[in-house]
Design a protein around this motif. Structure first.
Motif, PDB file in Angstrom:
ATOM      1  N   UNK A  91       0.834  -1.207   0.000  1.00 46.09           N
ATOM      2  CA  UNK A  91       0.000   0.000   0.000  1.00 46.09           C
ATOM      3  C   UNK A  91       0.866   1.255   0.000  1.00 46.09           C
ATOM      4  N   UNK A  92       1.971   1.219   0.722  1.00 44.63           N
ATOM      5  CA  UNK A  92       2.907   2.352   0.725  1.00 44.63           C
ATOM      6  C   UNK A  92       3.482   2.566  -0.681  1.00 44.63           C
ATOM      7  N   UNK A  93       3.862   1.471  -1.335  1.00 46.22           N
ATOM      8  CA  UNK A  93       4.405   1.571  -2.686  1.00 46.22           C
ATOM      9  C   UNK A  93       3.341   2.066  -3.673  1.00 46.22           C
ATOM     10  N   UNK A  94       2.090   1.694  -3.438  1.00 46.84           N
ATOM     11  CA  UNK A  94       1.003   2.194  -4.290  1.00 46.84           C
ATOM     12  C   UNK A  94       0.891   3.709  -4.170  1.00 46.84           C
ATOM     13  N   UNK A  95       0.973   4.210  -2.942  1.00 47.21           N
ATOM     14  CA  UNK A  95       0.913   5.653  -2.738  1.00 47.21           C
ATOM     15  C   UNK A  95       2.074   6.371  -3.403  1.00 47.21           C
ATOM     16  N   UNK A  96       3.267   5.790  -3.310  1.00 47.86           N
ATOM     17  CA  UNK A  96       4.427   6.389  -3.959  1.00 47.86           C
ATOM     18  C   UNK A  96       4.273   6.396  -5.477  1.00 47.86           C
ATOM     19  N   UNK A  97       3.632   5.377  -6.015  1.00 50.43           N
ATOM     20  CA  UNK A  97       3.398   5.331  -7.470  1.00 50.43           C
ATOM     21  C   UNK A  97       2.472   6.458  -7.902  1.00 50.43           C
ATOM     22  N   UNK A  98       1.449   6.739  -7.083  1.00 50.71           N
ATOM     23  CA  UNK A  98       0.543   7.844  -7.415  1.00 50.71           C
ATOM     24  C   UNK A  98       1.298   9.164  -7.397  1.00 50.71           C
ATOM     25  N   UNK A  99       2.164   9.350  -6.409  1.00 49.49           N
ATOM     26  CA  UNK A  99       2.926  10.593  -6.327  1.00 49.49           C
ATOM     27  C   UNK A  99       3.805  10.805  -7.553  1.00 49.49           C
ATOM     28  N   UNK A 100       4.206   9.705  -8.191  1.00 49.49           N
ATOM     29  CA  UNK A 100       5.029   9.796  -9.403  1.00 49.49           C
ATOM     30  C   UNK A 100       4.188   9.683 -10.677  1.00 49.49           C
ATOM     31  N   UNK A 101       2.843   9.705 -10.505  1.00 50.90           N
ATOM     32  CA  UNK A 101       1.915   9.584 -11.632  1.00 50.90           C
ATOM     33  C   UNK A 101       2.141   8.293 -12.435  1.00 50.90           C
ATOM     34  N   UNK A 102       2.453   7.226 -11.731  1.00 56.06           N
ATOM     35  CA  UNK A 102       2.642   5.921 -12.369  1.00 56.06           C
ATOM     36  C   UNK A 102       1.404   5.072 -12.095  1.00 56.06           C
ATOM     37  N   UNK A 103       0.428   5.168 -12.979  1.00 53.66           N
ATOM     38  CA  UNK A 103      -0.860   4.494 -12.761  1.00 53.66           C
ATOM     39  C   UNK A 103      -0.717   2.979 -12.741  1.00 53.66           C
ATOM     40  N   UNK A 104       0.130   2.446 -13.622  1.00 53.50           N
ATOM     41  CA  UNK A 104       0.276   0.997 -13.699  1.00 53.50           C
ATOM     42  C   UNK A 104       0.835   0.434 -12.400  1.00 53.50           C
ATOM     43  N   UNK A 105       1.888   1.079 -11.877  1.00 58.18           N
ATOM     44  CA  UNK A 105       2.457   0.624 -10.615  1.00 58.18           C
ATOM     45  C   UNK A 105       1.453   0.731  -9.484  1.00 58.18           C
ATOM     46  N   UNK A 106       0.656   1.790  -9.480  1.00 58.97           N
ATOM     47  CA  UNK A 106      -0.362   1.959  -8.443  1.00 58.97           C
ATOM     48  C   UNK A 106      -1.354   0.807  -8.469  1.00 58.97           C
ATOM     49  N   UNK A 107      -1.830   0.467  -9.653  1.00 57.70           N
ATOM     50  CA  UNK A 107      -2.818  -0.608  -9.778  1.00 57.70           C
ATOM     51  C   UNK A 107      -2.226  -1.938  -9.331  1.00 57.70           C
ATOM     52  N   UNK A 108      -0.997  -2.221  -9.749  1.00 59.93           N
ATOM     53  CA  UNK A 108      -0.355  -3.493  -9.395  1.00 59.93           C
ATOM     54  C   UNK A 108      -0.196  -3.618  -7.881  1.00 59.93           C
ATOM     55  N   UNK A 109       0.336  -2.589  -7.243  1.00 58.93           N
ATOM     56  CA  UNK A 109       0.561  -2.648  -5.795  1.00 58.93           C
ATOM     57  C   UNK A 109      -0.751  -2.674  -5.021  1.00 58.93           C
ATOM     58  N   UNK A 110      -1.749  -1.944  -5.523  1.00 57.06           N
ATOM     59  CA  UNK A 110      -3.038  -1.921  -4.825  1.00 57.06           C
ATOM     60  C   UNK A 110      -3.692  -3.293  -4.829  1.00 57.06           C
ATOM     61  N   UNK A 111      -3.730  -3.936  -6.005  1.00 59.10           N
ATOM     62  CA  UNK A 111      -4.374  -5.245  -6.067  1.00 59.10           C
ATOM     63  C   UNK A 111      -3.517  -6.326  -5.420  1.00 59.10           C
ATOM     64  N   UNK A 112      -2.202  -6.111  -5.331  1.00 60.64           N
ATOM     65  CA  UNK A 112      -1.369  -7.037  -4.547  1.00 60.64           C
ATOM     66  C   UNK A 112      -1.787  -7.000  -3.078  1.00 60.64           C
ATOM     67  N   UNK A 113      -2.094  -5.803  -2.583  1.00 57.49           N
ATOM     68  CA  UNK A 113      -2.570  -5.668  -1.198  1.00 57.49           C
ATOM     69  C   UNK A 113      -3.912  -6.360  -1.016  1.00 57.49           C
ATOM     70  N   UNK A 114      -4.799  -6.189  -1.983  1.00 58.80           N
ATOM     71  CA  UNK A 114      -6.117  -6.819  -1.890  1.00 58.80           C
ATOM     72  C   UNK A 114      -5.991  -8.338  -1.900  1.00 58.80           C
ATOM     73  N   UNK A 115      -5.110  -8.862  -2.743  1.00 59.70           N
ATOM     74  CA  UNK A 115      -4.921 -10.321  -2.811  1.00 59.70           C
ATOM     75  C   UNK A 115      -4.400 -10.852  -1.476  1.00 59.70           C
ATOM     76  N   UNK A 116      -3.460 -10.122  -0.867  1.00 61.60           N
ATOM     77  CA  UNK A 116      -2.947 -10.557   0.436  1.00 61.60           C
ATOM     78  C   UNK A 116      -4.049 -10.515   1.487  1.00 61.60           C
ATOM     79  N   UNK A 117      -4.901  -9.503   1.424  1.00 60.28           N
ATOM     80  CA  UNK A 117      -6.015  -9.433   2.368  1.00 60.28           C
ATOM     81  C   UNK A 117      -6.977 -10.599   2.179  1.00 60.28           C
ATOM     82  N   UNK A 118      -7.225 -10.974   0.935  1.00 57.33           N
ATOM     83  CA  UNK A 118      -8.109 -12.115   0.669  1.00 57.33           C
ATOM     84  C   UNK A 118      -7.500 -13.415   1.189  1.00 57.33           C
ATOM     85  N   UNK A 119      -6.183 -13.542   1.074  1.00 53.13           N
ATOM     86  CA  UNK A 119      -5.511 -14.719   1.630  1.00 53.13           C
ATOM     87  C   UNK A 119      -5.657 -14.761   3.146  1.00 53.13           C
ATOM     88  N   UNK A 120      -5.533 -13.599   3.769  1.00 55.65           N
ATOM     89  CA  UNK A 120      -5.708 -13.528   5.226  1.00 55.65           C
ATOM     90  C   UNK A 120      -7.133 -13.923   5.601  1.00 55.65           C
TER      91      UNK A 120
END
Length: 209
Positions: A91-120
């Protein structure tokens, strides 16, 4: 003598020049930032109440868990705790991606967080099946089920909200100037993850002391 001002003059004097104000408020300038702080404080009071209640009952009982009940297994909940903390990194890396206007990185890191939450959530669901007592069997069972269920629901809400944030990110909604939604979602996500730590200690370590 000064004469009373007309209503038009009073209105003109009350006008404020907002031409330099930004349409995109971030951080403490945004009302929603304070809203999420209020929500976290309210839920933190519930977390504290559950933890203090557990500790009080733990200190009042010479044997804990009561009735010779074995403490819950430690291995699987430890891994779910690690996953939740790792999701804070993505989630921290997703926020940093937004600050750099990197939409692809934001999406990847965000859904990585969601997948980990689903595993939990899947791990927690397996734990519910393996609890050796019902929620209404005794006070220990009530606390174990209530605290575990309380946090389970919070992970569900955080995962749904973050998945929605990720979908908006897929269409390029979030930018460096327009990121307050990401900021408050990350704040809530981190709260949900770290709120589990006192629960983890009292539910899985204190019965072993």
């Amino acid at each position: 003598m000064s004469t009373p001002m007309s209503r038009n003059q009073q209105t003109a004097n009350a006008d404020i020049d907002v031409s330099n104000f930004s349409r995109h408020l971030n951080g403490q300038n945004a009302p929603i930032w304070w809203g999420i702080i209020g929500l976290i404080l309210i839920e933190l009071s519930v977390v504290s109440a559950f933890t203090v209640t557990y500790l009080y009952l733990y200190m009042q009982h010479p044997q804990w868990p009561p009735n010779d009940i074995a403490p819950p297994p430690l291995f699987i909940p430890t891994w779910s705790t690690i996953l939740m903390l790792l999701s804070c990194v993505t989630m921290y890396l997703a926020g940093k991606s937004v600050e750099k206007n990197k939409s692809k990185g934001f999406v990847v890191y965000t859904f990585a967080s969601v997948i980990m939450a689903l595993l939990v959530l899947w791990i927690r669901w397996q734990q519910f099946d393996n609890f050796d007592m019902r929620w209404d069997q005794h006070v220990y069972g009530s606390l174990l089920w209530t605290i575990s269920g309380f946090h389970f629901i919070h992970i569900v809400s955080a995962a749904i909200g973050t998945a929605a944030i990720g979908l908006f990110g897929m269409v390029g909604f979030y930018t460096k100037q327009r990121q307050i939604g990401v900021v408050v979602d990350t704040m809530y996500w981190n709260f949900v993850a770290f709120a589990w730590l006192p629960f983890y200690l009292v539910l899985y370590y204190f019965p072993r002391l």
